[in-house]
Design a protein around this motif. Structure first.
Motif, PDB file in Angstrom:
ATOM      1  N   PHE A 202       0.845  -1.184   0.000  1.00  0.00           N
ATOM      2  CA  PHE A 202       0.000   0.000   0.000  1.00  0.00           C
ATOM      3  C   PHE A 202       0.882   1.235   0.000  1.00  0.00           C
ATOM      4  CE2 PHE A 202       0.759  -1.312   4.325  1.00  0.00           C
ATOM      5  CZ  PHE A 202       1.066  -0.143   4.990  1.00  0.00           C
ATOM      6  N   GLN A 203       0.270   2.371  -0.238  1.00  0.00           N
ATOM      7  CA  GLN A 203       0.985   3.645  -0.248  1.00  0.00           C
ATOM      8  C   GLN A 203       0.171   4.658   0.554  1.00  0.00           C
ATOM      9  OE1 GLN A 203       1.230   5.588  -4.077  1.00  0.00           O
ATOM     10  NE2 GLN A 203       3.040   6.758  -3.526  1.00  0.00           N
ATOM     11  N   VAL A 204       0.835   5.427   1.388  1.00  0.00           N
ATOM     12  CA  VAL A 204       0.177   6.487   2.148  1.00  0.00           C
ATOM     13  C   VAL A 204       0.541   7.819   1.496  1.00  0.00           C
ATOM     14  CG1 VAL A 204      -0.180   7.549   4.397  1.00  0.00           C
ATOM     15  CG2 VAL A 204       0.371   5.102   4.249  1.00  0.00           C
ATOM     16  N   LYS A 205      -0.486   8.580   1.135  1.00  0.00           N
ATOM     17  CA  LYS A 205      -0.289   9.873   0.485  1.00  0.00           C
ATOM     18  C   LYS A 205      -1.177  10.907   1.156  1.00  0.00           C
ATOM     19  CE  LYS A 205       2.583   9.827  -3.083  1.00  0.00           C
ATOM     20  NZ  LYS A 205       3.758  10.704  -3.111  1.00  0.00           N
ATOM     21  N   GLN A 206      -0.579  11.823   1.907  1.00  0.00           N
ATOM     22  CA  GLN A 206      -1.314  12.874   2.591  1.00  0.00           C
ATOM     23  C   GLN A 206      -2.407  12.260   3.457  1.00  0.00           C
ATOM     24  OE1 GLN A 206       0.390  15.478   2.407  1.00  0.00           O
ATOM     25  NE2 GLN A 206       1.593  14.745   0.702  1.00  0.00           N
ATOM     26  N   LYS A 207      -3.670  12.396   3.072  1.00  0.00           N
ATOM     27  CA  LYS A 207      -4.763  11.880   3.903  1.00  0.00           C
ATOM     28  C   LYS A 207      -5.357  10.574   3.368  1.00  0.00           C
ATOM     29  CE  LYS A 207      -8.379  14.646   1.644  1.00  0.00           C
ATOM     30  NZ  LYS A 207      -9.507  15.586   1.870  1.00  0.00           N
ATOM     31  N   TYR A 208      -4.660   9.910   2.449  1.00  0.00           N
ATOM     32  CA  TYR A 208      -5.196   8.700   1.838  1.00  0.00           C
ATOM     33  C   TYR A 208      -4.247   7.511   1.977  1.00  0.00           C
ATOM     34  CZ  TYR A 208      -8.292  12.045  -0.497  1.00  0.00           C
ATOM     35  OH  TYR A 208      -9.183  13.051  -0.757  1.00  0.00           O
ATOM     36  N   ILE A 209      -4.833   6.308   1.985  1.00  0.00           N
ATOM     37  CA  ILE A 209      -4.081   5.073   1.801  1.00  0.00           C
ATOM     38  C   ILE A 209      -4.555   4.459   0.490  1.00  0.00           C
ATOM     39  CG2 ILE A 209      -3.550   2.774   2.683  1.00  0.00           C
ATOM     40  CD1 ILE A 209      -3.963   3.768   5.472  1.00  0.00           C
ATOM     41  N   LEU A 210      -3.629   4.159  -0.379  1.00  0.00           N
ATOM     42  CA  LEU A 210      -3.918   3.623  -1.710  1.00  0.00           C
ATOM     43  C   LEU A 210      -3.460   2.175  -1.774  1.00  0.00           C
ATOM     44  CD1 LEU A 210      -4.774   4.468  -4.707  1.00  0.00           C
ATOM     45  CD2 LEU A 210      -2.323   4.766  -5.095  1.00  0.00           C
ATOM     46  N   TYR A 211      -4.303   1.279  -2.288  1.00  0.00           N
ATOM     47  CA  TYR A 211      -3.964  -0.141  -2.314  1.00  0.00           C
ATOM     48  C   TYR A 211      -4.865  -0.872  -3.307  1.00  0.00           C
ATOM     49  CZ  TYR A 211      -8.023  -0.134   0.799  1.00  0.00           C
ATOM     50  OH  TYR A 211      -9.262   0.073   1.344  1.00  0.00           O
TER      51      TYR A 211
END
Length: 265
Positions: A202-211
């Motif tokens: 997964f990737q954490v970007k600012q206020k989001y987690i992307l997966y």
């Protein structure tokens, strides 16, 4: 009839052109995983080689090693100090932005970290390690142990088996397929568990987690609202891995095709 056919053909070409307008690049990768850095470069990672490309798909640099075993993970959160972990030989290398080795090989046996399963870069040139035997996170700086977490199995009342580790914005994220994503502060103190399951990366970007979810769809978790949403399900439905850098989204399909698109909001 010929004129109608000609018009239909022209409109078809126009539609196809517009449909692919946002797409920047499609490229077949050799490795079984990839990652990206803040400059938009992407890294094709195979068992013994890492290839660094710019977002145009042009090969910039290659690193290969046939001595230290298979590459377990690559962390490019700091693209000037790329961290490569060789789990079988319990060793870590640091590469510069030209994928050349910087400094000496770090032998985890010398730090009593030989049972490490996961590694990631930390702030102030530190490194986090996860020990699956002691169920502990350990952070080092300059080859000195700085922080050690509690036994997470005792703390949570279950035997976790984490598969991914990263630090972002003064938080540490440790993913377990069944338990979810565990969140810690920069000292290794457990804060909470986010209900995101069955993810390999997964990737954490600012206020989001992307997966990528269990249905091979791109899913986004909002850290503020705690809501989940699917991104472009009708367009991307067979996804292996996903990342975002700037205004671009990087999508690796099950066929090992990397697609770089402009993000559509």
């Amino acid at each position: 009839m010929n004129m109608i056919k000609s018009l239909l053909f022209t409109f078809s070409l126009l539609f196809l052109s517009l449909a692919g307008f946002n797409q920047i690049l499609t490229k077949s990768l050799d490795g079984n995983q990839f990652t990206t850095d803040q400059f938009g470069n992407f890294y094709d990672i195979s068992s013994r080689e890492v290839k660094k490309y710019n977002k145009k798909g042009e090969l910039l640099f290659t690193y290969s090693n046939n001595i230290l075993g298979e590459i377990s993970s690559v962390d490019v959160i700091n693209p000037l100090k790329v961290l490569i972990y060789f789990r079988d030989f319990t060793k870590i290398l640091t590469l510069d932005d030209a994928m050349s080795v910087r400094g000496d090989v770090l032998n985890l046996n010398d730090l009593n970290l030989e049972e490490t399963s996961l590694v990631c870069r930390s702030y102030n040139n530190g490194v986090w390690f996860y020990n699956p035997i002691k169920y502990q996170l350990t952070r080092i700086e300059n080859r000195q142990v700085i922080n050690v977490s509690s036994n997470l199995s005792n703390l949570l009342g279950e035997n976790i088996q984490p598969n991914y580790l990263l630090e972002f914005n003064e938080k540490v994220y440790l993913s377990d397929i069944k338990s979810g994503i565990l969140v810690f502060d920069i000292y290794g103190t457990y804060l909470k568990t986010i209900p995101i399951y069955n993810v390999k990366a997964f990737q954490v970007k600012q206020k989001y987690i992307l997966y990528v979810n269990a249905n091979q769809q791109i899913e986004i978790y909002n850290l503020f609202t705690l809501e989940k949403s699917i991104y472009q399900a009708e367009k991307y439905d067979d996804v292996k891995s996903v990342r975002i850098e700037g205004s671009n989204i990087y999508i690796l399909s099950k066929k090992n095709q990397l697609i770089i698109d402009k993000i559509e909001l």
